[in-house]
Design an enzyme around this catalytic site. Structure first.
Site, PDB file in Angstrom:
ATOM      1  N   LYS A 118      19.498  52.177 -44.417  1.00  0.00           N
ATOM      2  CA  LYS A 118      19.919  50.887 -44.988  1.00  0.00           C
ATOM      3  C   LYS A 118      18.746  49.914 -45.096  1.00  0.00           C
ATOM      4  O   LYS A 118      17.849  49.927 -44.266  1.00  0.00           O
ATOM      5  CB  LYS A 118      20.986  50.243 -44.080  1.00  0.00           C
ATOM      6  CG  LYS A 118      22.259  51.048 -43.970  1.00  0.00           C
ATOM      7  CD  LYS A 118      23.155  50.556 -42.856  1.00  0.00           C
ATOM      8  CE  LYS A 118      23.793  49.211 -43.144  1.00  0.00           C
ATOM      9  NZ  LYS A 118      24.847  48.890 -42.132  1.00  0.00           N
ATOM     10  N   GLY A 161      25.243  43.454 -50.790  1.00  0.00           N
ATOM     11  CA  GLY A 161      25.905  44.008 -51.967  1.00  0.00           C
ATOM     12  C   GLY A 161      25.890  45.536 -52.007  1.00  0.00           C
ATOM     13  O   GLY A 161      26.010  46.135 -53.071  1.00  0.00           O
ATOM     14  N   ARG A 164      27.546  32.341 -44.502  1.00  0.00           N
ATOM     15  CA  ARG A 164      28.027  31.565 -45.661  1.00  0.00           C
ATOM     16  C   ARG A 164      29.539  31.759 -45.778  1.00  0.00           C
ATOM     17  O   ARG A 164      30.120  32.538 -45.025  1.00  0.00           O
ATOM     18  CB  ARG A 164      27.359  32.094 -46.924  1.00  0.00           C
ATOM     19  CG  ARG A 164      27.570  33.606 -47.026  1.00  0.00           C
ATOM     20  CD  ARG A 164      27.179  34.199 -48.335  1.00  0.00           C
ATOM     21  NE  ARG A 164      27.060  35.627 -48.292  1.00  0.00           N
ATOM     22  CZ  ARG A 164      28.056  36.497 -48.373  1.00  0.00           C
ATOM     23  NH1 ARG A 164      29.300  36.077 -48.478  1.00  0.00           N
ATOM     24  NH2 ARG A 164      27.848  37.793 -48.316  1.00  0.00           N
ATOM     25  N   TYR A 199      25.895  57.331 -39.215  1.00  0.00           N
ATOM     26  CA  TYR A 199      26.944  57.069 -40.203  1.00  0.00           C
ATOM     27  C   TYR A 199      28.277  57.261 -39.489  1.00  0.00           C
ATOM     28  O   TYR A 199      28.592  58.347 -39.003  1.00  0.00           O
ATOM     29  CB  TYR A 199      26.825  58.020 -41.401  1.00  0.00           C
ATOM     30  CG  TYR A 199      27.916  57.765 -42.417  1.00  0.00           C
ATOM     31  CD1 TYR A 199      27.838  56.659 -43.255  1.00  0.00           C
ATOM     32  CD2 TYR A 199      29.028  58.593 -42.500  1.00  0.00           C
ATOM     33  CE1 TYR A 199      28.851  56.387 -44.164  1.00  0.00           C
ATOM     34  CE2 TYR A 199      30.046  58.319 -43.415  1.00  0.00           C
ATOM     35  CZ  TYR A 199      29.953  57.211 -44.239  1.00  0.00           C
ATOM     36  OH  TYR A 199      30.959  56.935 -45.123  1.00  0.00           O
TER      37      TYR A 199
HETATM   38  P1  ADP Z   1      25.650  44.986 -47.338  1.00  0.00           P
HETATM   39  O1  ADP Z   1      24.944  43.909 -46.597  1.00  0.00           O
HETATM   40  O2  ADP Z   1      24.845  45.619 -48.415  1.00  0.00           O
HETATM   41  O3  ADP Z   1      27.047  44.600 -47.768  1.00  0.00           O
HETATM   42  P2  ADP Z   1      26.690  46.272 -44.940  1.00  0.00           P
HETATM   43  O4  ADP Z   1      25.789  46.583 -43.804  1.00  0.00           O
HETATM   44  O5  ADP Z   1      27.572  45.073 -44.807  1.00  0.00           O
HETATM   45  O6  ADP Z   1      25.825  46.167 -46.277  1.00  0.00           O
HETATM   46  O7  ADP Z   1      27.592  47.551 -45.276  1.00  0.00           O
HETATM   47  C1  ADP Z   1      28.431  47.615 -46.402  1.00  0.00           C
HETATM   48  C2  ADP Z   1      29.342  48.807 -46.319  1.00  0.00           C
HETATM   49  O8  ADP Z   1      28.570  50.025 -46.199  1.00  0.00           O
HETATM   50  C3  ADP Z   1      30.251  48.824 -45.093  1.00  0.00           C
HETATM   51  O9  ADP Z   1      31.423  48.075 -45.289  1.00  0.00           O
HETATM   52  C4  ADP Z   1      30.542  50.313 -44.975  1.00  0.00           C
HETATM   53  O10 ADP Z   1      31.488  50.736 -45.929  1.00  0.00           O
HETATM   54  C5  ADP Z   1      29.217  50.955 -45.345  1.00  0.00           C
HETATM   55  N1  ADP Z   1      28.392  51.182 -44.123  1.00  0.00           N
HETATM   56  C6  ADP Z   1      27.350  50.451 -43.695  1.00  0.00           C
HETATM   57  N2  ADP Z   1      26.838  50.949 -42.549  1.00  0.00           N
HETATM   58  C7  ADP Z   1      27.571  52.040 -42.234  1.00  0.00           C
HETATM   59  C8  ADP Z   1      27.555  52.994 -41.150  1.00  0.00           C
HETATM   60  N3  ADP Z   1      26.659  52.937 -40.175  1.00  0.00           N
HETATM   61  N4  ADP Z   1      28.494  53.961 -41.157  1.00  0.00           N
HETATM   62  C9  ADP Z   1      29.420  54.050 -42.146  1.00  0.00           C
HETATM   63  N5  ADP Z   1      29.481  53.188 -43.189  1.00  0.00           N
HETATM   64  C10 ADP Z   1      28.570  52.190 -43.232  1.00  0.00           C
END
Ligand code: ADP
Length: 449
Positions: A159, A165, A293, A203
């Site tokens: 990530k 987004g 926010r 994950y």
């Molecule tokens: P962003 O800031 O891009 O929105 P997030 O960290 O909030 O990213 O994650 C967005 C979505 O990605 C989560 O709601 C989930 O569906 C998926 N996700 C993120 N991290 C994980 C993880 N460690 N395991 C499974 N799904 C994940």
């Protein structure tokens, strides 16, 4: 109290802020790009001012132009909405140095939560559980990364540290794919955020996205409100949100709420914000990130708590104290929000801008619609594709679903592709009715992939 708020945003959230400000007796200034002259937020606000050409980088992200607009119109506060400059520390700093109140948290809170690696480290210190993962950014040619992935166990997810987004994310199921996935995520992160740093975490399989709305005042008091379940997503972006979550119970709600409170308190949080968690099938929860926010899905919380979050946000930014505690909040029924996007769900959600012909939006008992579009309005291709949020309230989850289905049947949007019919399918889905929905719901149960 503020006298005049400039809204550094557009679309439905700009309209939402005008409404809150007007009810508080505060004047509003809408800013707009050349492409948004005819937008509803411009028509609703008391004053409006053009800040630049259509491209967001020259208008809604153009800090000098926005600050000049505030100075010309005599605005004493700026509401950033969501997206654009809402989590931009430099913008918050410029507002401060120009003597204009930024309606949001302190710059230091945005900074601490804006970098996901730094936020993870801070949460570990504050005893908020995080997903097992790397301590810092990862690199494709560091042999240690393969050892770490082995240790936490595949699948892992790479990530972007500056993420948002759902961009700059790659799920990796095996060692062979790890190197390439890191490189691809870095490239995507660099293009989207100007920062190629990525990190790696476990994950979580069959995850539920559950988040807590928090509010903080200038005296250090932080409260949390009942959770929102945002597990129905497309490409890691939310599509349906509901509150309360059908997946968690009272004791977990309290435990997660308190963790959210600690997360916010760790950065001295003022105004409104959201702490996002992933919950696995065994009800273990993990901090994911904090959004500093107001969020798109705030109306579901407003609906079941009776709290006007945008008004609270303005009052808290003006230095008012919080007048309630988490324990004062009663959950009134159930609320669901469907995001109606100008996108074609049959073509992988490709944007569908253009002129809206005939438009009829739903109403009746338990239905709220937050939108900026109207018959004859042309959706410009330059900005995000959200055109309306339909929020249904019912005494029970079943009633909220029934009302949403009914509202979606009433909805008529001609001239562009949109997600309304997809939402109707979701509302009819048996598995959705059972309430045990994970983030893989859409591909698995609707698109049958
Ligand atoms: P962003 O800031 O891009 O929105 P997030 O960290 O909030 O990213 O994650 C967005 C979505 O990605 C989560 O709601 C989930 O569906 C998926 N996700 C993120 N991290 C994980 C993880 N460690 N395991 C499974 N799904 C994940």
């Amino acid at each position: 109290m503020f006298k005049k708020i400039l809204i550094a945003n557009r679309g439905e959230i700009a309209c939402r802020v005008v409404r809150a400000a007007r009810e508080l007796g505060i004047q509003t200034v809408a800013i707009h790009s050349e492409a948004d002259k005819e937008s509803m937020h411009v028509k609703l606000a008391d004053e409006s001012i053009c800040v630049g050409p259509a491209s967001a980088s020259e208008s809604y992200l153009n800090i000098p132009s926005i600050i000049s607009a505030a100075e010309i119109t005599g605005a004493d506060a700026i509401h950033p909405g969501y997206g654009f400059l809402a989590e931009n520390t430099y913008f918050a700093e410029v507002c401060e140095s120009c003597g204009i109140s930024f309606i949001g948290p302190k710059r230091s809170s945005i900074e601490k939560m804006g970098d996901k690696i730094a936020a993870r480290q801070l949460m570990i210190k504050s005893k908020v559980p995080v997903v097992p993962g790397s301590e810092g950014p990862v690199s494709a040619d560091d042999p240690e990364i393969f050892k770490l992935a082995q240790k936490i166990g595949y699948p892992v997810i790479v990530k972007a540290t500056a993420g948002g987004g759902g961009k700059g994310m790659r799920i990796v199921v095996s060692e062979e794919a790890l190197k390439n996935s890191i490189i691809m995520a870095q490239t995507e992160a660099k293009a989207a955020f100007g920062n190629p740093d990525v990190y790696m975490e476990k994950y979580i399989e069959e995850p539920h996205h559950i988040e807590f709305q928090i509010l903080g005042d200038c005296k250090g008091k932080v409260v949390y409100l009942p959770e929102r379940d945002c597990s129905i997503q497309r490409r890691h972006q939310k599509l349906v949100e509901e509150s309360p979550s059908p997946f968690i119970n009272d004791s977990l709600r309290k435990k997660m709420g308190k963790a959210a409170q600690s997360a916010a308190a760790a950065v001295g949080y003022i105004t409104v914000g959201t702490v996002e968690f992933l919950v696995d099938k065994h009800l273990n929860f993990y901090f994911m990130e904090m959004n500093t926010r107001i969020q798109v899905e705030h109306p579901v919380t407003e609906t079941i708590t009776g709290i006007d979050l945008v008004k609270e946000q303005i009052l808290l930014a003006a230095g008012e104290r919080l007048s309630f505690d988490s324990s004062d909040i009663k959950i009134n029924g159930h609320a669901i929000e469907c995001r109606i996007n100008a996108e074609d769900p049959d073509k992988d959600f490709i944007p569908s801008p253009g002129k809206i012909g005939h438009l009829y939006l739903p109403g009746g008992p338990g239905i709220r619609v937050d939108t900026h579009v109207y018959s004859g309005y042309t959706i410009p291709p330059f900005y995000d594709s959200l055109i309306a949020k339909i929020i249904a309230h019912g005494a029970t989850r079943e009633e909220a679903i029934t009302r949403m289905s009914r509202a979606l049947k009433e909805t008529q949007i001609e001239g562009i592709k949109n997600t309304a019919t997809l939402h109707a399918k979701i509302m009819e889905n048996e598995f959705f009715h059972k309430g045990n929905v994970c983030t893989d719901f859409l591909p698995k149960y609707i698109f049958g992939k």
